[in-house]
Design an enzyme around this catalytic site. Structure first.
Site, PDB file in Angstrom:
ATOM      1  N   HIS A  60      -4.076 -21.233 -24.963  1.00 41.84           N
ATOM      2  CA  HIS A  60      -4.851 -20.336 -25.380  1.00 41.84           C
ATOM      3  C   HIS A  60      -6.045 -19.866 -24.619  1.00 41.84           C
ATOM      4  O   HIS A  60      -7.091 -19.166 -25.066  1.00 41.84           O
ATOM      5  CB  HIS A  60      -5.179 -20.656 -26.968  1.00 41.84           C
ATOM      6  CG  HIS A  60      -4.102 -20.339 -27.868  1.00 41.84           C
ATOM      7  ND1 HIS A  60      -4.144 -20.684 -28.975  1.00 41.84           N
ATOM      8  CD2 HIS A  60      -2.642 -20.082 -27.553  1.00 41.84           C
ATOM      9  CE1 HIS A  60      -2.530 -20.556 -29.570  1.00 41.84           C
ATOM     10  NE2 HIS A  60      -1.947 -20.214 -28.824  1.00 41.84           N
TER      11      HIS A  60
ATOM     12  N   ASN B 225      -2.600 -34.410 -39.371  1.00 46.52           N
ATOM     13  CA  ASN B 225      -3.007 -33.234 -40.021  1.00 46.52           C
ATOM     14  C   ASN B 225      -3.321 -33.371 -41.312  1.00 46.52           C
ATOM     15  O   ASN B 225      -2.660 -34.006 -42.220  1.00 46.52           O
ATOM     16  CB  ASN B 225      -2.311 -32.175 -39.672  1.00 46.52           C
ATOM     17  CG  ASN B 225      -3.050 -30.717 -39.827  1.00 46.52           C
ATOM     18  OD1 ASN B 225      -3.689 -30.603 -38.777  1.00 46.52           O
ATOM     19  ND2 ASN B 225      -2.766 -29.744 -40.692  1.00 46.52           N
TER      20      ASN B 225
END
Ligand code: CNA
Length: 238
Positions: A108, A206
């Site tokens: 990104h 996570n």
């Protein structure tokens, strides 16, 4: 064993940079902030650009330091088992931790530099931010075009070379570790599936559930700063 690691904003929350979608995420707290990173709104609306530059100026990433999790991933490279670190982050903290620039694939983009959206001018974002108090919507010094940090905004395509390399790294590894990512932003969220299709084990680190948890060989919910160093130690112990 070869390991490919995909990281998201969650690996940097311990560095003081909020994620987007976690409980203290930028969008969880301020849903309207998402618009600042939408390319169509950014290009069309000076007010969005001015608010965007104020957001970048106040971003904690400029003073952030890597965590034990960023540093642990360097050990995978030192041991010769790292395929690549694929990151959705634009904060440069993998490189700051000591990862070789060649080992880090910035899917990104990076906030460190800014480019003109019209000509090929590019420069340090810090220099552009220094102009923001006097120029809320700073323009290209060469052609007057709209400037934008070299971060992939929503609605933009990902850099093809980075994406190609990421897919190759997902195909080549025997262990794919997804760290601190909600695995909801495509096409990056496809990478764990590619790794699984090529026979890799999938480890998800996570705090919150991800769409891939039920396909994963292991899901670690512990804080990333603890879970990743422990996982790396375990992987290297074989
Ligand atoms: P996200 O969608 O915000 O998800 C982050 C995930 O990390 C959440 O599911 C959290 O539960 C989890 N998490 C956060 N902190 C911890 C922790 N300490 N321990 C365990 N789990 C934790 O972020 P993604 O990366 O999946 O989304 C992709 C976006 C976010 C990309 O476009 C990035 O560019 C963008 N982003 C990057 C940064 C950065 O560069 N540091 C910061 C914020 C957003």
């Amino acid at each position: 064993m070869t390991v490919t690691v995909l990281t998201g904003a969650g690996i940097s929350t311990g560095s003081g940079i909020p994620d987007f979608r976690g409980p203290d995420g930028v969008w969880t707290r301020h849903p309207e902030a998402a618009r600042l990173l939408e390319i169509d709104a950014y290009l069309a609306e000076p007010d969005v650009r001015a608010a965007g530059w104020r957001w970048w100026a106040a971003h904690p990433g400029w003073h952030a330091r890597p965590t034990a999790a960023h540093r642990a991933l360097v050990e995978l490279a030192d041991a010769g088992v790292l395929e690549a670190v694929l990151t959705q982050n634009f904060d440069g903290l993998h490189q700051a931790a000591g990862s070789a620039p060649d080992d880090v694939v910035e899917l990104h983009g990076s906030a460190a530099t800014t480019s003109c959206t019209r000509c090929d001018w590019s420069g340090p974002t810090a220099d552009v931010l220094a102009r923001v108090p006097a120029e809320p919507d700073p323009r290209c010094p060469r052609c007057g075009g709209v400037l934008k940090p070299d971060v992939v905004y929503f609605g933009e395509v990902l850099p093809q070379a980075a994406l190609d390399r990421a897919f190759r790294a997902a195909e080549a590894c025997s262990v794919f570790v997804a760290v601190g990512t909600s695995l909801t932003v495509h096409p990056v969220a496809t990478l764990p599936l590619v790794a699984l299709d090529h026979g890799a084990d999938l480890v998800v680190v996570n705090a919150e559930p991800t769409p891939y948890d039920r396909l994963a060989d292991r899901v670690l919910r512990e804080p990333i700063d603890e879970a990743v160093p422990a996982l790396v130690e375990e992987l290297l112990a074989g």
